[in-house]
Design an enzyme around this catalytic site. Structure first.
Site, PDB file in Angstrom:
ATOM      1  CB  CYS A  84      -0.972  -0.045   1.178  1.00 42.09           C
ATOM      2  SG  CYS A  84      -2.347   1.127   1.035  1.00 42.09           S
ATOM      3  CG  HIS A 179      -3.583  -3.710   3.341  1.00 49.18           C
ATOM      4  ND1 HIS A 179      -2.608  -3.179   4.155  1.00 49.18           N
ATOM      5  CD2 HIS A 179      -4.205  -2.655   2.760  1.00 49.18           C
ATOM      6  CE1 HIS A 179      -2.644  -1.864   4.081  1.00 49.18           C
ATOM      7  NE2 HIS A 179      -3.603  -1.513   3.239  1.00 49.18           N
ATOM      8  CD  GLU A 181      -1.074  -5.964   5.666  1.00 50.15           C
ATOM      9  OE1 GLU A 181      -1.095  -4.759   5.950  1.00 50.15           O
ATOM     10  OE2 GLU A 181      -0.874  -6.397   4.507  1.00 50.15           O
TER      11      GLU A 181
END
Length: 530
Positions: A84, A179, A181
């Site tokens: 990002c 993202h 994660e």
């Protein structure tokens, strides 16, 4: 020394999730502020650093004063992954262009992979009719890369973000606008594992037994021969913290269990029995119900309630510590989600959401140093640690309970009457979850939910019971499913189960005549209501 990955934090609320995913791959990771200097980066590489990950941020990459990635990151010869804001900074600093987007993306998106890169090749959640592999991901950005830096190729795109991923494979530089994660990105865990293992060359030499050995050594070195006092809340975090500290220093630890009058039904008795039977730790039981309830009288603001509860905890601990000869440390079961939501992360960049009673800022008058051995761990890691320490699974996998207790599950002013009603309603909800099994999995709904509880709403509604009119209080039921407690989905409890819980609460708890179910996810809502 473990092989490790350096994560540079630019202020994302989910930076620590990157570290969690890297650890799940068996690779040790450390988080440092994104504005470290070049010398720090070069020193890390000299010590064997295998790769660098740049986090997201709530800031804009071209905003005046925004943090820049240290130039050394792109000069030291180790692979780099930008996420990002990390992607935007990489593009901007290496000669690309970042622009403000009229179409901001927040939430679910579908990404098409391009170019057969080492990071994304072969990963797909579904295939289009044209044969394109697509990824289900989570986006959260306003800015976007509009021109690739020299040497980079397109790696991913979405309908509204033509450059959603880029790569310079000759230098080992990769970046994604989404993202990986968060759990909402289905292949995210595989992407990060592929980066640290296949691209960075890590073998995966970090595990929980190693963590225990290292944590025990750190505690012994930090504490020495000093006495430690730990406050038990009845929750998993303080339990595991006590077990870890007790393994390190034995009888130097004294646990103080404070009953603030805001515990779950019969919790005080359960905690005393459990700790005495399973841990053999010195424990002092303090009934401070009157003290806490008195201070909370007339207080409706949730932040004020949390701070009052935190302050009273400090006072109780101070009184008990004064009775212990040589007590110099206050231990707490603080875990990372507590820290990040208070913007107390060691990098200090995240935006504050709510304060937690056991995070930072202890007054100087306490005269105790702070020991937080779980501060860098997520809830699932804490549970894994507890099992590795030999604690009973039924204790370790109990649903989490906030330090302020029912004080943040009673909206507005806390009253003894409200606490009693909520205690009984909550106990019925949990009992029914434990008794109800999902036929597909064979697990109880208590096991299938990560956290479940009742919330007391200080409003009354009209009802009918028998031939009479009632005007009584409302409770909301909250049940969520999550892997890491940083994001969460509401649990799809069966309607017959919800109907049974509602019927029992309304019939068995005089004073409640309406039950509602919370269907909000995190984000945008938090798990607790206050």
């Amino acid at each position: 020394m473990h092989q490790r990955i350096l994560i540079l934090d630019y202020g994302s609320q989910v930076t620590q999730l990157i570290a969690r995913r890297v650890r799940e791959a068996g690779v040790y990771s450390e988080i440092h502020a994104g504005d470290v200097d070049d010398a720090f980066v070069r020193d890390q590489v000299a010590q064997g650093l295998k790769g660098i990950i740049l986090s997201g941020s709530h800031a804009s990459a071209y905003e005046e004063g925004s943090m820049r990635v240290p130039a050394a990151v792109f000069e030291v010869g180790v692979p780099v992954l930008g996420i990002c804001y990390g992607m935007q900074s990489m593009a901007q600093q290496l000669g690309g262009t970042v622009s403000f987007s009229d179409h901001r993306e927040f939430g679910y998106a579908e990404v098409r992979a391009h170019g057969h890169t080492k990071l994304l090749d072969g990963l797909a959640d579904f295939t289009t009719d044209e044969g394109h592999g697509m990824l289900k991901v989570w986006m959260s950005h306003g800015d976007k890369v509009t021109e690739l830096p020299p040497g980079f190729k397109l790696m991913a795109s979405t309908a509204s973000c033509p450059i959603a991923g880029m790569a310079d494979e000759d230098r080992g530089f990769y970046a994604v606008q989404f993202h990986p994660e968060v759990t909402h990105t289905v292949q995210g865990k595989a992407m990060l594992a592929r980066f640290v293992k296949d691209i960075c060359g890590c073998e995966g030499d970090w595990n929980m037994p190693d963590y225990i050995s290292e944590a025990v050594a750190r505690i012994r070195e930090q504490v020495g021969s000093d006495e430690v006092i730990l406050g038990l809340s009845g929750g998993v975090d303080s339990l595991v913290a006590a077990a870890l500290i007790h393994r390190a220093i034995g009888d130097q630890l004294t646990c103080v269990f404070v009953d603030h009058g805001l515990l779950r039904l019969d919790e005080g008795k359960q905690v005393m029995q459990t700790f005495a039977e399973n841990m053999g730790v010195k424990i002092v039981h303090v009934d401070a119900t009157s003290q806490f309830m008195g201070k909370l009288t007339g207080v409706a603001d949730p932040e004020a309630k949390r701070k009052i509860i935190g302050r009273e905890f400090v006072e109780v601990f101070q009184d008990e510590a004064g009775k212990l000869q040589g007590a110099k440390w206050l231990a707490q079961g603080t875990i990372y989600p507590d820290v990040i939501e208070s913007a107390g992360a060691k990098t200090g960049k995240a935006t504050s959401i709510k304060s937690h009673h056991n995070v930072g800022g202890l007054p100087d008058t306490l005269n105790l140093q702070l020991l937080e051995p779980l501060r860098e761990l997520f809830k699932d890691e804490v549970r894994e640690l507890g099992v590795a320490l030999g604690l009973p699974p039924q204790m370790v996998y109990r649903h989490p309970f906030p330090g302020p207790g029912l004080g943040v599950r009673i909206l507005g002013e806390v009253k003894h009457e409200y606490a009693e009603l909520l205690r009984r309603a909550d106990a019925i909800f949990i009992e029914e979850l434990r008794n109800a099994k999902d036929p597909a999995s064979g697990l109880t709904w208590y096991e299938l939910t990560s956290q479940a509880f009742a919330v007391f709403l200080p409003v009354k509604s009209v009802g009918v019971m028998g031939d009479g009119r009632t005007y009584e209080y409302v409770v909301a039921l909250r049940a969520v499913q999550t892997f890491d407690f940083m994001t969460a989905d509401w649990a799809p409890l069966p309607h017959p189960l919800l109907a049974r819980v509602s019927s029992r609460i309304i019939n068995e708890v005089r004073g409640i005549n309406r039950v509602v179910y919370d269907v909000s996810s995190k984000p945008p809502a938090t798990i607790e209501w206050e």
